[in-house]
Enzyme design. Structure first.
Site, PDB file in Angstrom:
ATOM      1  N   HIS A   1     -33.030   1.877  26.975  1.00  0.00           N
ATOM      2  CA  HIS A   1     -33.338   2.169  28.388  1.00  0.00           C
ATOM      3  C   HIS A   1     -34.850   2.239  28.593  1.00  0.00           C
ATOM      4  O   HIS A   1     -35.401   1.613  29.513  1.00  0.00           O
ATOM      5  CB  HIS A   1     -32.664   3.491  28.765  1.00  0.00           C
ATOM      6  N   GLU A   2     -35.525   2.999  27.729  1.00  0.00           N
ATOM      7  CA  GLU A   2     -36.972   3.156  27.862  1.00  0.00           C
ATOM      8  C   GLU A   2     -37.719   1.880  27.503  1.00  0.00           C
ATOM      9  O   GLU A   2     -38.740   1.542  28.118  1.00  0.00           O
ATOM     10  CB  GLU A   2     -37.460   4.321  26.989  1.00  0.00           C
TER      11      GLU A   2
ATOM     12  N   HIS B   1     -37.957  -0.394  30.483  1.00  0.00           N
ATOM     13  CA  HIS B   1     -39.077  -0.011  31.360  1.00  0.00           C
ATOM     14  C   HIS B   1     -40.391  -0.545  30.798  1.00  0.00           C
ATOM     15  O   HIS B   1     -41.201  -1.132  31.519  1.00  0.00           O
ATOM     16  CB  HIS B   1     -39.185   1.513  31.456  1.00  0.00           C
TER      17      HIS B   1
END
Length: 398
Positions: free
Chosen positions: A67-68, A71
């Site tokens: 998820h990170e 980003h």
């Protein structure tokens, strides 16, 4: 956020974990092994529950990392440098070196994480549907699918610092053309969201599960606090924009020579100065650390004898070394070391320092400048016959 454990680099990005990551891994593993999996697939050996739960906890942390990373990779593609990714108790944090340059870029960076979690949710569900494996493993994979779905949906709630808050910020920035206005709105939204979650957690604590209620209240408290802190930082950055460090700093502060005897320094400098913190310098006048009155006060009189100032000095973090001509927003780059936010050097010599009081004063002056610029000059009013004309504040102008 500080990394207590370095995990290496992924695509050139430093990845690490805060110590609280161990806590969440243990909590997840324990909940799976003692409640979730035994309820879904009863009758298994306790060792199997723990073994599968450990694997699921690790995969969930890997999902947070993915998820990170989404980003970070999208941000880097949009020209935003990425410092690091850190896993911690309530998820993950991607630290950027600077803000996105446009609402479109901010939107793309924000949605990348939730989209990745949704993709992982779909992948895990496909595994459940297509792979005919042991029931215990299938149940753990189904749990991973659900949790990634929850992660995607929760992160899209409209309040900073969640991804949904970034999306809202991008939309408001694009609509009104004002980043500052968007900053204020999403900060308030984040605080409101946090308070709402605390209220929901309190109701859950009273009516249902005390563990779930406490967890919800913890998340709400974090969101509210983070939103408030981010709002303050954004306001500070806006207030200091266009200023230089020399406009904020305390020039020519009292210094603490590293070679001086502690008793001598106290009697000749500390007791006569208005400062509460002192840059420590070496023979060449270069910064060698920081010394505060708190450290001196905590030292027993007998411990001061035959002791040099250098033995009490704390190191100056690299991001606290500033130049007078630096943009003043650099002061906010790192956390304050006590009251000190920066040591200012020129040609290798200490010429000033920046404290929290200096920044507070500068921000209040910025607010006064902004409000003074916004207000029109007071219109004169006609006085009574035979009296002087006065301005609206009652000051005679003759």
């Amino acid at each position: 956020m500080r990394q207590n454990l370095r995990l290496g680099h992924v695509a050139g990005i430093a990845v690490g974990a805060h110590w609280s990551t161990v806590v969440i891994a243990v909590l997840i593993g324990g909940a799976l092994a003692t409640a979730v999996l035994p309820q879904a697939v009863p009758g298994q050996a306790q060792e199997r529950y723990w073994l599968v739960s450990a694997g699921a906890a690790i995969l969930f942390l890997a999902s947070l990392l993915a998820h990170e990373l989404a980003h970070a990779l999208v941000a880097r593609r949009r020209g935003v440098p990425v410092k690091s990714i850190t896993l911690w108790l309530l998820g993950g944090v991607t630290e950027f070196a600077e803000d996105t340059k446009s609402p479109k870029a901010e939107f793309q960076v924000a949605v990348a994480g939730p989209l990745t979690s949704l993709v992982l949710c779909g992948v895990f569900y496909l595994v459940v549907l297509l792979v005919n494996g042991p029931a215990l493993v299938v149940s753990a994979v189904r749990w991973l699918a659900v949790m990634n779905g929850v992660l995607a949906v929760f992160n899209m709630l409209p309040g900073t610092p969640l991804d949904g808050g970034r999306v809202l910020h991008a939309a408001l920035w694009s609509k009104h053309g004002s980043r500052t206005r968007a900053d204020r709105t999403v900060a308030r939204a984040g605080q409101g969201l946090g308070m709402a979650l605390i209220a929901v957690g309190a109701m859950q604590l009273i009516l249902m599960s005390w563990t779930g209620g406490l967890w919800m209240m913890l998340i709400g408290w974090f969101l509210s606090s983070a939103a408030r802190s981010e709002g303050l930082v954004k306001a500070a950055q806006e207030g200091l924009r266009g200023w230089h460090v020399r406009d904020v700093m305390t020039a020519s502060p009292d210094l603490a020579p590293a070679w001086q005897d502690v008793d001598d320094f106290i009697s000749t400098v500390a007791l006569r100065s208005h400062q509460t913190v002192f840059p420590v310098v070496d023979f060449a006048g270069e910064p060698a650390g920081v010394l505060s009155l708190d450290v001196l006060s905590a030292l027993a009189p007998e411990q001061r004898r035959d002791r040099r100032v250098s033995t009490l000095a704390r190191p100056v973090p690299p991001d606290h070394l500033l130049s007078p001509d630096d943009d003043a927003t650099r002061i906010l780059a790192g956390p304050a070391a006590g009251e000190l936010m920066g040591v200012v050097t020129e040609n290798g010599h200490v010429v000033g320092m920046v404290t929290t009081a200096d920044v507070t004063r500068a921000l209040r002056q910025a607010v006064l400048r902004a409000t003074s610029a916004e207000q029109p000059a007071p219109a004169p009013r006609t006085g009574s016959p035979g009296r002087d004309t006065e301005t609206a504040d009652g000051t005679g102008i003759g």
